[in-house]
Design a protein around this motif. Structure first.
Motif, mmCIF file in Angstrom:
data_model
loop_
_atom_site.group_PDB
_atom_site.id
_atom_site.type_symbol
_atom_site.label_atom_id
_atom_site.label_comp_id
_atom_site.label_asym_id
_atom_site.label_seq_id
_atom_site.Cartn_x
_atom_site.Cartn_y
_atom_site.Cartn_z
ATOM 1 N N ARG A 199 0.809 -1.215 0.000
ATOM 2 C CA ARG A 199 0.000 0.000 0.000
ATOM 3 C C ARG A 199 0.843 1.265 0.000
ATOM 4 O O ARG A 199 1.806 1.390 0.753
ATOM 5 N N ASP A 259 -0.097 4.015 1.218
ATOM 6 C CA ASP A 259 -0.252 4.669 2.514
ATOM 7 C C ASP A 259 0.549 3.999 3.626
ATOM 8 O O ASP A 259 0.528 4.449 4.768
ATOM 9 N N ASN A 260 1.278 2.934 3.298
ATOM 10 C CA ASN A 260 2.141 2.259 4.272
ATOM 11 C C ASN A 260 3.524 2.031 3.662
ATOM 12 O O ASN A 260 4.148 0.986 3.848
ATOM 13 N N ASN A 261 3.986 3.012 2.892
ATOM 14 C CA ASN A 261 5.317 2.965 2.273
ATOM 15 C C ASN A 261 5.502 1.745 1.365
ATOM 16 O O ASN A 261 6.568 1.151 1.306
ATOM 17 N N HIS A 281 -0.207 -2.524 10.311
ATOM 18 C CA HIS A 281 -1.034 -2.018 9.216
ATOM 19 C C HIS A 281 -2.217 -2.955 8.966
ATOM 20 O O HIS A 281 -3.348 -2.499 8.775
#
Length: 79
Positions: free
Chosen positions: A13, A15-17, A24
């Motif tokens: 993702r 939004d999670n690098n 997460h």
């Protein structure tokens, strides 16, 4: 896209690098595509939900998509 409708971005993702980890995963809703094996009985053999949620271990089908669950191994995230 893999054999159960997920894409690379399902786990990796933005939004999670572009990675995945248990923290997460814990924030994701139960209807997230990552958990398709929990919500679709036909795909139940394609994942081990407890290991995915607790340890970020994904079940990888190493032979072919036409034989889900037959030749698999658990894969962890790198690093």
């Amino acid at each position: 896209m893999d054999d159960h409708g997920r894409t690379c971005s399902t786990a990796h993702r933005q939004d999670n690098n572009h990675t995945i980890d248990p923290k997460h995963i814990a924030r994701l809703p139960n209807n997230d595509p990552l958990f398709i094996a929990e919500t679709n009985p036909e795909l139940a053999a394609l994942e081990q939900p407890l290991l995915l949620r607790q340890f970020c271990l994904l079940l990888a089908n190493i032979d072919a998509f036409d034989k889900p669950g037959e030749t698999t191994h658990l894969r962890s995230r790198p690093g």
